[in-house]
Design a protein around this motif. Structure first.
Motif, PDB file in Angstrom:
ATOM      1  N   VAL A 178       0.847  -1.198   0.000  1.00 37.45           N
ATOM      2  CA  VAL A 178       0.000   0.000   0.000  1.00 37.45           C
ATOM      3  C   VAL A 178       0.884   1.251   0.000  1.00 37.45           C
ATOM      4  N   ARG A 179       0.480   2.241  -0.772  1.00 41.26           N
ATOM      5  CA  ARG A 179       1.094   3.565  -0.750  1.00 41.26           C
ATOM      6  C   ARG A 179      -0.021   4.599  -0.584  1.00 41.26           C
ATOM      7  N   VAL A 180       0.327   5.727   0.052  1.00 44.30           N
ATOM      8  CA  VAL A 180      -0.653   6.792   0.264  1.00 44.30           C
ATOM      9  C   VAL A 180      -0.129   8.097  -0.324  1.00 44.30           C
ATOM     10  N   SER A 181      -0.979   8.774  -1.069  1.00 42.60           N
ATOM     11  CA  SER A 181      -0.701  10.110  -1.589  1.00 42.60           C
ATOM     12  C   SER A 181      -1.503  11.125  -0.776  1.00 42.60           C
ATOM     13  N   ALA A 182      -0.815  12.176  -0.328  1.00 43.81           N
ATOM     14  CA  ALA A 182      -1.481  13.236   0.440  1.00 43.81           C
ATOM     15  C   ALA A 182      -1.307  14.563  -0.295  1.00 43.81           C
ATOM     16  N   SER A 183      -2.404  15.230  -0.580  1.00 42.35           N
ATOM     17  CA  SER A 183      -2.386  16.524  -1.261  1.00 42.35           C
ATOM     18  C   SER A 183      -3.222  17.515  -0.467  1.00 42.35           C
ATOM     19  N   THR A 184      -2.944  18.797  -0.661  1.00 42.76           N
ATOM     20  CA  THR A 184      -3.774  19.824  -0.046  1.00 42.76           C
ATOM     21  C   THR A 184      -4.457  20.634  -1.147  1.00 42.76           C
ATOM     22  N   VAL A 185      -5.701  20.984  -0.902  1.00 43.02           N
ATOM     23  CA  VAL A 185      -6.519  21.727  -1.859  1.00 43.02           C
ATOM     24  C   VAL A 185      -7.147  22.912  -1.128  1.00 43.02           C
ATOM     25  N   ARG A 186      -6.999  24.096  -1.705  1.00 43.67           N
ATOM     26  CA  ARG A 186      -7.616  25.286  -1.115  1.00 43.67           C
ATOM     27  C   ARG A 186      -8.828  25.699  -1.938  1.00 43.67           C
ATOM     28  N   PHE A 187      -9.952  25.863  -1.265  1.00 39.17           N
ATOM     29  CA  PHE A 187     -11.169  26.371  -1.882  1.00 39.17           C
ATOM     30  C   PHE A 187     -11.290  27.870  -1.608  1.00 39.17           C
ATOM     31  N   ARG A 188     -11.694  28.622  -2.591  1.00 43.21           N
ATOM     32  CA  ARG A 188     -12.108  29.996  -2.333  1.00 43.21           C
ATOM     33  C   ARG A 188     -13.479  29.973  -1.661  1.00 43.21           C
ATOM     34  N   ASP A 189     -13.930  31.124  -1.219  1.00 45.91           N
ATOM     35  CA  ASP A 189     -15.286  31.209  -0.672  1.00 45.91           C
ATOM     36  C   ASP A 189     -16.292  30.919  -1.790  1.00 45.91           C
ATOM     37  N   PHE A 199       2.030   8.449  -9.638  1.00 44.93           N
ATOM     38  CA  PHE A 199       3.394   8.186  -9.173  1.00 44.93           C
ATOM     39  C   PHE A 199       3.414   6.954  -8.269  1.00 44.93           C
ATOM     40  N   GLU A 200       2.572   6.947  -7.240  1.00 42.48           N
ATOM     41  CA  GLU A 200       2.531   5.819  -6.308  1.00 42.48           C
ATOM     42  C   GLU A 200       2.025   4.551  -6.987  1.00 42.48           C
ATOM     43  N   THR A 201       1.066   4.706  -7.891  1.00 42.70           N
ATOM     44  CA  THR A 201       0.537   3.548  -8.614  1.00 42.70           C
ATOM     45  C   THR A 201       1.632   2.887  -9.435  1.00 42.70           C
TER      46      THR A 201
END
Length: 207
Positions: free
Chosen positions: A133-144, A192-194
Motif C-alpha cells: 500500500v502507498r498513500v498520496s497526500a495533497s492539499t486543496v484550497r477552496f475559495r469562498d 506516481f505511487e501507482t
C-alpha cells in the motif's frame, strides 16, 4: 508507452481511475465488487473508532484489493495482480466521503468553502505474494463559494460519486485557486505511487 507484458485487475467502478490507468498504458480489466444493497457490500467502509484518516484510507484500499483477489479466485478468473484505491477528503480530522444526497453535498461544500483541506488517496496492489500500500497526500484550497454557486453546481451530476462532493477535473476547478501535491491523486488514483506499486509487483510501466 504501452505495456508489453502483464495484466492486472482494477477493483473499481470509477471512470476516472480507468482513464488514469489508460494514461500510463496499463493493461487492466475492471473487477467489480459489491458496493450496496440489496446484497451486503464486499467491503465495509465505516471508519473505526479513533482511526486516523491515513490508516482509514490505507485499510479500505487494502481490503478492496484483497477482496478483489478473493472474488477473482472464487469466480475462477486468472490469478492476476489486483489494484484498488480509496480516496478521502479530510478537514480537521473529519472525513468527507461521497455525498448521499443533494443536502449532504450542499453541506459538504459549504463546510469546505474558504478552507484548505487534505485529499488522501491510498493505492493497494495484491498478488499471491501479499499486499503493498502507498498513500498520496495533497492539499486543496477552496475559495469562498456562495450558496447560489453551490446549488448551481449541484444541479449537475459530477458531485455525487466523488469524495467531498466535487470533481477537481470538472466544473469544480473554478473553486480551487491552489493545490499542492498530486493532481491525479485528488482525482482518485495517484499515478506516481501507482506506478511504483506496479513496478514492485512485476508490472513494468516502461519496457
Amino acid at each position: 508507452m504501452t505495456l508489453t507484458d502483464g495484466r492486472i485487475y482494477l477493483a473499481s467502478r470509477s471512470p476516472r481511475r480507468f482513464e488514469l490507468l489508460r494514461q500510463i498504458g496499463v493493461n487492466f480489466e475492471p473487477l467489480l465488487l459489491r458496493e450496496a444493497l440489496p446484497r451486503q457490500a464486499d467491503v465495509d467502509e465505516i471508519r473505526l473508532a479513533d482511526e486516523n484518516p491515513i490508516d482509514y484510507v490505507s485499510r479500505i484500499a487494502r481490503a478492496k484489493a484483497e477482496m478483489g483477489r478473493l472474488r477473482a479466485l472464487q469466480r475462477r478468473l486468472a490469478d492476476l495482480p489486483v489494484l484498488a484505491a480509496d480516496t478521502a477528503v479530510v478537514l480537521r480530522d473529519r472525513i468527507f466521503g461521497k455525498p448521499k444526497s443533494f443536502a449532504d453535498a450542499e453541506k459538504m461544500l459549504g463546510t469546505l468553502s474558504g478552507q484548505t483541506h487534505q485529499v488522501l488517496t491510498a493505492v493497494a496492489v495484491t498478488t499471491q505474494n501479499g499486499t503493498h500500500v502507498r498513500v498520496s497526500a495533497s492539499t486543496v484550497r477552496f475559495r469562498d463559494i456562495g450558496e447560489r454557486e453551490i446549488r448551481s453546481y449541484l444541479a449537475g451530476t459530477e458531485a455525487y460519486d466523488k469524495a467531498g462532493g466535487y470533481a477537481i477535473q470538472g466544473i469544480a476547478a473554478v473553486f480551487i485557486p491552489e493545490i499542492a501535491g498530486s493532481y491525479s491523486g485528488v482525482m482518485g488514483l495517484p499515478l506516481f505511487e501507482t506506478a511504483q506499486l506496479l513496478e514492485e509487483s512485476g508490472i513494468p510501466i516502461f519496457s
